[in-house]
Design a protein around this motif. Structure first.
Motif, PDB file in Angstrom:
ATOM      1  N   LYS A   1      46.312  -8.005  -0.430  1.00 31.43           N
ATOM      2  CA  LYS A   1      45.425  -8.957  -1.102  1.00 31.43           C
ATOM      3  C   LYS A   1      44.868  -9.942  -0.077  1.00 31.43           C
ATOM      4  O   LYS A   1      45.579 -10.379   0.829  1.00 31.43           O
ATOM      5  CB  LYS A   1      46.181  -9.763  -2.165  1.00 31.43           C
ATOM      6  N   LEU A   2      43.605 -10.284  -0.216  1.00 32.33           N
ATOM      7  CA  LEU A   2      42.992 -11.353   0.557  1.00 32.33           C
ATOM      8  C   LEU A   2      43.158 -12.610  -0.283  1.00 32.33           C
ATOM      9  O   LEU A   2      42.707 -12.656  -1.433  1.00 32.33           O
ATOM     10  CB  LEU A   2      41.512 -11.049   0.808  1.00 32.33           C
ATOM     11  N   ILE A   3      43.834 -13.632   0.259  1.00 29.92           N
ATOM     12  CA  ILE A   3      44.165 -14.824  -0.525  1.00 29.92           C
ATOM     13  C   ILE A   3      43.711 -16.097   0.185  1.00 29.92           C
ATOM     14  O   ILE A   3      43.292 -16.060   1.340  1.00 29.92           O
ATOM     15  CB  ILE A   3      45.681 -14.884  -0.820  1.00 29.92           C
ATOM     16  N   ASP A   4      43.794 -17.221  -0.512  1.00 26.70           N
ATOM     17  CA  ASP A   4      43.495 -18.563   0.022  1.00 26.70           C
ATOM     18  C   ASP A   4      42.020 -18.743   0.370  1.00 26.70           C
ATOM     19  O   ASP A   4      41.636 -18.770   1.534  1.00 26.70           O
ATOM     20  CB  ASP A   4      44.349 -18.887   1.258  1.00 26.70           C
ATOM     21  N   PHE A   5      41.193 -18.911  -0.631  1.00 27.61           N
ATOM     22  CA  PHE A   5      39.753 -19.055  -0.429  1.00 27.61           C
ATOM     23  C   PHE A   5      39.282 -20.514  -0.443  1.00 27.61           C
ATOM     24  O   PHE A   5      38.095 -20.778  -0.513  1.00 27.61           O
ATOM     25  CB  PHE A   5      38.986 -18.292  -1.525  1.00 27.61           C
ATOM     26  N   GLU A   6      40.187 -21.462  -0.379  1.00 21.22           N
ATOM     27  CA  GLU A   6      39.820 -22.873  -0.516  1.00 21.22           C
ATOM     28  C   GLU A   6      38.778 -23.317   0.500  1.00 21.22           C
ATOM     29  O   GLU A   6      37.902 -24.112   0.200  1.00 21.22           O
ATOM     30  CB  GLU A   6      41.072 -23.745  -0.383  1.00 21.22           C
ATOM     31  N   ASN A   7      38.846 -22.780   1.706  1.00 22.07           N
ATOM     32  CA  ASN A   7      37.934 -23.203   2.770  1.00 22.07           C
ATOM     33  C   ASN A   7      36.807 -22.213   3.042  1.00 22.07           C
ATOM     34  O   ASN A   7      36.156 -22.290   4.079  1.00 22.07           O
ATOM     35  CB  ASN A   7      38.719 -23.455   4.064  1.00 22.07           C
ATOM     36  N   ALA A   8      36.565 -21.288   2.121  1.00 21.15           N
ATOM     37  CA  ALA A   8      35.456 -20.348   2.308  1.00 21.15           C
ATOM     38  C   ALA A   8      34.144 -21.124   2.316  1.00 21.15           C
ATOM     39  O   ALA A   8      33.983 -22.119   1.611  1.00 21.15           O
ATOM     40  CB  ALA A   8      35.456 -19.309   1.193  1.00 21.15           C
ATOM     41  N   GLU A   9      33.218 -20.664   3.157  1.00 16.83           N
ATOM     42  CA  GLU A   9      31.938 -21.363   3.263  1.00 16.83           C
ATOM     43  C   GLU A   9      30.796 -20.367   3.399  1.00 16.83           C
ATOM     44  O   GLU A   9      31.002 -19.215   3.757  1.00 16.83           O
ATOM     45  CB  GLU A   9      31.959 -22.319   4.448  1.00 16.83           C
ATOM     46  N   GLU A  10      29.604 -20.835   3.104  1.00 15.24           N
ATOM     47  CA  GLU A  10      28.424 -19.977   3.201  1.00 15.24           C
ATOM     48  C   GLU A  10      27.936 -19.899   4.642  1.00 15.24           C
ATOM     49  O   GLU A  10      27.915 -20.905   5.346  1.00 15.24           O
ATOM     50  CB  GLU A  10      27.302 -20.533   2.323  1.00 15.24           C
ATOM     51  N   ILE A  11      27.552 -18.679   5.061  1.00 14.33           N
ATOM     52  CA  ILE A  11      26.966 -18.467   6.380  1.00 14.33           C
ATOM     53  C   ILE A  11      25.826 -17.457   6.227  1.00 14.33           C
ATOM     54  O   ILE A  11      25.674 -16.852   5.167  1.00 14.33           O
ATOM     55  CB  ILE A  11      28.007 -17.959   7.409  1.00 14.33           C
ATOM     56  N   ASP A  12      25.056 -17.284   7.272  1.00 17.86           N
ATOM     57  CA  ASP A  12      23.905 -16.381   7.213  1.00 17.86           C
ATOM     58  C   ASP A  12      24.222 -14.948   7.631  1.00 17.86           C
ATOM     59  O   ASP A  12      23.393 -14.057   7.462  1.00 17.86           O
ATOM     60  CB  ASP A  12      22.770 -16.911   8.107  1.00 17.86           C
ATOM     61  N   THR A  13      25.401 -14.714   8.188  1.00 18.55           N
ATOM     62  CA  THR A  13      25.746 -13.390   8.714  1.00 18.55           C
ATOM     63  C   THR A  13      27.079 -12.926   8.126  1.00 18.55           C
ATOM     64  O   THR A  13      27.654 -13.601   7.274  1.00 18.55           O
ATOM     65  CB  THR A  13      25.858 -13.429  10.244  1.00 18.55           C
ATOM     66  N   GLU A  14      27.568 -11.807   8.627  1.00 22.59           N
ATOM     67  CA  GLU A  14      28.907 -11.354   8.232  1.00 22.59           C
ATOM     68  C   GLU A  14      29.952 -12.203   8.936  1.00 22.59           C
ATOM     69  O   GLU A  14      29.672 -12.842   9.957  1.00 22.59           O
ATOM     70  CB  GLU A  14      29.085  -9.880   8.566  1.00 22.59           C
TER      71      GLU A  14
ATOM     72  N   LYS B   1      41.265  -1.130   5.709  1.00 18.13           N
ATOM     73  CA  LYS B   1      39.944  -0.604   6.077  1.00 18.13           C
ATOM     74  C   LYS B   1      38.945  -0.769   4.934  1.00 18.13           C
ATOM     75  O   LYS B   1      37.769  -1.030   5.165  1.00 18.13           O
ATOM     76  CB  LYS B   1      40.057   0.859   6.517  1.00 18.13           C
ATOM     77  N   GLU B   2      39.408  -0.646   3.708  1.00 15.54           N
ATOM     78  CA  GLU B   2      38.532  -0.874   2.554  1.00 15.54           C
ATOM     79  C   GLU B   2      38.138  -2.355   2.472  1.00 15.54           C
ATOM     80  O   GLU B   2      36.975  -2.684   2.222  1.00 15.54           O
ATOM     81  CB  GLU B   2      39.217  -0.427   1.253  1.00 15.54           C
ATOM     82  N   ILE B   3      39.090  -3.258   2.686  1.00 17.62           N
ATOM     83  CA  ILE B   3      38.780  -4.697   2.707  1.00 17.62           C
ATOM     84  C   ILE B   3      37.789  -4.994   3.826  1.00 17.62           C
ATOM     85  O   ILE B   3      36.850  -5.773   3.658  1.00 17.62           O
ATOM     86  CB  ILE B   3      40.065  -5.537   2.849  1.00 17.62           C
ATOM     87  N   TYR B   4      37.972  -4.353   4.988  1.00 16.76           N
ATOM     88  CA  TYR B   4      37.050  -4.508   6.114  1.00 16.76           C
ATOM     89  C   TYR B   4      35.629  -4.137   5.690  1.00 16.76           C
ATOM     90  O   TYR B   4      34.676  -4.873   5.938  1.00 16.76           O
ATOM     91  CB  TYR B   4      37.509  -3.627   7.282  1.00 16.76           C
ATOM     92  N   ARG B   5      35.484  -2.982   5.017  1.00 15.12           N
ATOM     93  CA  ARG B   5      34.150  -2.530   4.579  1.00 15.12           C
ATOM     94  C   ARG B   5      33.529  -3.515   3.588  1.00 15.12           C
ATOM     95  O   ARG B   5      32.334  -3.804   3.658  1.00 15.12           O
ATOM     96  CB  ARG B   5      34.233  -1.139   3.961  1.00 15.12           C
ATOM     97  N   VAL B   6      34.337  -4.044   2.682  1.00 10.80           N
ATOM     98  CA  VAL B   6      33.815  -4.995   1.694  1.00 10.80           C
ATOM     99  C   VAL B   6      33.344  -6.269   2.381  1.00 10.80           C
ATOM    100  O   VAL B   6      32.255  -6.775   2.093  1.00 10.80           O
ATOM    101  CB  VAL B   6      34.882  -5.305   0.618  1.00 10.80           C
ATOM    102  N   ILE B   7      34.141  -6.800   3.301  1.00 10.08           N
ATOM    103  CA  ILE B   7      33.747  -8.025   4.008  1.00 10.08           C
ATOM    104  C   ILE B   7      32.508  -7.773   4.859  1.00 10.08           C
ATOM    105  O   ILE B   7      31.606  -8.606   4.921  1.00 10.08           O
ATOM    106  CB  ILE B   7      34.913  -8.573   4.858  1.00 10.08           C
ATOM    107  N   LYS B   8      32.426  -6.630   5.505  1.00  8.69           N
ATOM    108  CA  LYS B   8      31.255  -6.300   6.329  1.00  8.69           C
ATOM    109  C   LYS B   8      29.991  -6.241   5.472  1.00  8.69           C
ATOM    110  O   LYS B   8      28.924  -6.675   5.900  1.00  8.69           O
ATOM    111  CB  LYS B   8      31.474  -4.965   7.047  1.00  8.69           C
ATOM    112  N   ASP B   9      30.109  -5.734   4.249  1.00  3.76           N
ATOM    113  CA  ASP B   9      28.963  -5.638   3.352  1.00  3.76           C
ATOM    114  C   ASP B   9      28.657  -6.948   2.629  1.00  3.76           C
ATOM    115  O   ASP B   9      27.611  -7.079   2.006  1.00  3.76           O
ATOM    116  CB  ASP B   9      29.194  -4.536   2.311  1.00  3.76           C
ATOM    117  N   THR B  10      29.581  -7.907   2.683  1.00  2.00           N
ATOM    118  CA  THR B  10      29.414  -9.182   1.990  1.00  2.00           C
ATOM    119  C   THR B  10      28.941 -10.234   2.988  1.00  2.00           C
ATOM    120  O   THR B  10      29.732 -10.996   3.520  1.00  2.00           O
ATOM    121  CB  THR B  10      30.740  -9.634   1.335  1.00  2.00           C
ATOM    122  N   LYS B  11      27.679 -10.255   3.250  1.00  4.52           N
ATOM    123  CA  LYS B  11      27.129 -11.253   4.163  1.00  4.52           C
ATOM    124  C   LYS B  11      26.948 -12.560   3.400  1.00  4.52           C
ATOM    125  O   LYS B  11      26.613 -12.565   2.228  1.00  4.52           O
ATOM    126  CB  LYS B  11      25.806 -10.770   4.724  1.00  4.52           C
TER     127      LYS B  11
END
Length: 110
Positions: free
Chosen positions: A74-87, A38-48
């Motif tokens: 742990k949230l792992i494997d960020f190799e394919n992370a990309e920029e977007i305009d929303t959450e 739930k804490e990871i959920y809150r962080v991702i929701k706040d990280t647009k």
């Protein structure tokens, strides 16, 4: 996709706190996983601005550490992370569904 596994504790592994058995250990373990998710959920929701494509959640329980200190998410494997305009609604939905499954498991243990 999210994968998680629960392994049975070996004989001799006991929780530090007095319990009715290993079921109490697993209940506290699942509760800690849910709280951390739930804490990871809150962080991702706040990280647009970041889409966590192909990232994974790693859930670890070290029975040899005292109490819930051995429970790690742990949230792992960020190799394919990309920029977007929303959450990242897909990651949020996945975490919410995983929390729901763990809550259902926890309820059956009560």
């Amino acid at each position: 996709f999210f994968f998680f596994f629960f392994f049975q504790a070996e004989d001799g592994i006991r929780d530090v706190e007095r319990s009715r058995g290993l079921g109490d250990v697993y209940k506290r373990q699942i509760q800690e996983f849910i709280m951390t998710l739930k804490e990871i959920y809150r962080v991702i929701k706040d990280t647009k601005g970041i889409k966590f494509t192909s990232s994974s959640l790693l859930l670890i329980y070290d029975a040899f550490k005292e109490s819930v200190q051995g429970t790690v998410v742990k949230l792992i494997d960020f190799e394919n992370a990309e920029e977007i305009d929303t959450e990242d609604s897909d990651a949020l939905e996945g975490i919410k569904n995983l929390c729901k499954v763990l809550e259902e498991i926890h309820e059956t243990m009560s």
